[in-house]
Design an enzyme around this catalytic site. Structure first.
Site, short mmCIF file in Angstrom:
data_model
loop_
_atom_site.label_atom_id
_atom_site.label_comp_id
_atom_site.label_asym_id
_atom_site.label_seq_id
_atom_site.Cartn_x
_atom_site.Cartn_y
_atom_site.Cartn_z
N HIS A 285 -25.93 -30.88 18.83
CA HIS A 285 -27.85 -29.75 18.44
C HIS A 285 -27.79 -30.09 20.09
O HIS A 285 -28.57 -28.81 20.03
CB HIS A 285 -29.26 -32.13 18.41
CG HIS A 285 -28.48 -32.55 17.03
ND1 HIS A 285 -28.86 -33.04 16.73
CD2 HIS A 285 -29.22 -31.97 15.49
CE1 HIS A 285 -28.52 -34.01 16.17
NE2 HIS A 285 -28.72 -33.13 14.92
N SER B 174 -24.41 -35.99 12.79
CA SER B 174 -24.86 -37.34 13.33
C SER B 174 -24.43 -38.47 12.39
O SER B 174 -23.56 -39.19 12.88
CB SER B 174 -26.25 -37.49 13.00
OG SER B 174 -27.20 -36.43 14.20
N LYS C 10 -34.65 -40.66 5.25
CA LYS C 10 -33.84 -41.52 5.35
C LYS C 10 -33.46 -42.61 5.96
O LYS C 10 -34.11 -42.30 6.59
CB LYS C 10 -32.88 -40.27 6.23
CG LYS C 10 -32.98 -39.01 5.37
CD LYS C 10 -31.69 -37.81 6.46
CE LYS C 10 -31.52 -36.47 6.22
NZ LYS C 10 -31.31 -35.75 7.14
N ARG D 118 -24.40 -24.41 10.19
CA ARG D 118 -22.90 -24.69 10.27
C ARG D 118 -21.96 -24.00 9.48
O ARG D 118 -21.09 -23.74 10.24
CB ARG D 118 -22.74 -26.56 10.36
CG ARG D 118 -23.32 -27.06 12.06
CD ARG D 118 -23.45 -28.92 11.50
NE ARG D 118 -25.03 -28.77 10.36
CZ ARG D 118 -25.24 -30.38 10.52
NH1 ARG D 118 -24.26 -30.93 10.92
NH2 ARG D 118 -25.91 -30.20 9.19
P1 ADP Z 1 -32.70 -33.52 9.26
O1 ADP Z 1 -31.88 -34.66 9.19
O2 ADP Z 1 -33.07 -32.76 9.57
O3 ADP Z 1 -31.34 -32.48 8.79
P2 ADP Z 1 -30.60 -33.29 11.67
O4 ADP Z 1 -30.94 -33.76 13.20
O5 ADP Z 1 -29.41 -33.66 11.39
O6 ADP Z 1 -31.66 -33.37 11.43
O7 ADP Z 1 -30.33 -31.89 11.78
C1 ADP Z 1 -31.37 -31.69 13.30
C2 ADP Z 1 -31.09 -29.27 13.05
O8 ADP Z 1 -29.52 -29.36 13.39
C3 ADP Z 1 -30.89 -29.05 11.55
O9 ADP Z 1 -31.10 -27.96 11.52
C4 ADP Z 1 -28.75 -28.94 11.16
O10 ADP Z 1 -28.39 -28.09 10.55
C5 ADP Z 1 -29.09 -28.92 12.53
N1 ADP Z 1 -27.98 -29.26 13.09
C6 ADP Z 1 -27.55 -30.44 13.14
N2 ADP Z 1 -26.11 -30.54 13.57
C7 ADP Z 1 -25.26 -29.68 13.89
C8 ADP Z 1 -24.26 -28.87 14.75
N3 ADP Z 1 -23.60 -29.72 14.80
N4 ADP Z 1 -24.80 -27.31 15.33
C9 ADP Z 1 -25.46 -27.25 14.77
N5 ADP Z 1 -26.71 -27.85 14.14
C10 ADP Z 1 -26.68 -28.71 14.28
#
Ligand code: ADP
Length: 162
Positions: free
Chosen positions: A17, A128, A41, A90
């Site tokens: 992130h 995460s 979630k 990703r």
């Molecule tokens: P959501 O529940 O909205 O998917 P996340 O917190 O999991 O929220 O992720 C927020 C955004 O960040 C999403 O667009 C996700 O694809 C992106 N994201 C999560 N992990 C990574 C990573 N390791 N590298 C790049 N983008 C990421």
């Protein structure tokens, strides 16, 4: 003023992130990292905890702010006078869901563009969910999240479940 919203669950924020935030901060005058508080979630961290962990990690970046929203993303973006939503991509597995969301958000508000940013390769396998799983099983997550998140995970997972 070019302002972007980077929305997500951030449960908790990871180095992936942060990589996306850093890239977005170079493209936009201001980036608002927005914690989604009402998504379906079940989260490990409360919205306040998630917000505080991000704020701690981006504290030194002067064009990044942290906020939260609990309604429609496009409404939050419009209220913040943002012209773009940033999402991280990703792998191909992210694509279908992200594509659907981006087009739906465009349908809801055609003025807001979704911009996809790819993280450094070393973060493409990071999520995460996997960080929580490793931490829960006692693994070392130092390379994947900021030190404050390592400490928060330790504390949270040591607490008896309620
Ligand atoms: P959501 O529940 O909205 O998917 P996340 O917190 O999991 O929220 O992720 C927020 C955004 O960040 C999403 O667009 C996700 O694809 C992106 N994201 C999560 N992990 C990574 C990573 N390791 N590298 C790049 N983008 C990421």
């Amino acid at each position: 003023m070019r302002r972007a919203i980077y929305p997500g669950s951030f449960d908790p924020v990871t180095n992936g992130h942060l990589d996306v935030i850093e890239r977005a901060a170079k493209l936009f005058d201001e980036v608002i990292v927005a914690v989604a508080v009402n998504d379906q979630k079940r989260s490990l961290f409360t919205a306040d905890e998630r917000t505080a962990l991000i704020a701690g990690a981006v504290g030194g970046w002067k064009n990044v702010r942290v906020s939260w929203f609990d309604g429609l993303l496009v409404e939050f973006a419009a209220a913040q006078q943002a012209s773009a939503v940033v999402r991280g991509l990703r792998a191909v597995s992210d694509f279908e869901f992200e594509f659907q969301m981006a087009l739906m958000n465009r349908k809801l508000d055609e003025h807001i563009e979704t911009i996809f940013l790819m993280p450094a390769e070393k973060y493409t396998y990071l999520s995460s969910r996997i960080v929580k799983e490793i931490a829960r099983l006692g693994g070392n997550v130092d390379a994947f999240v900021p030190a404050s998140v390592v400490a928060a995970l330790r504390e949270k997972l040591a607490a008896p479940a309620v």
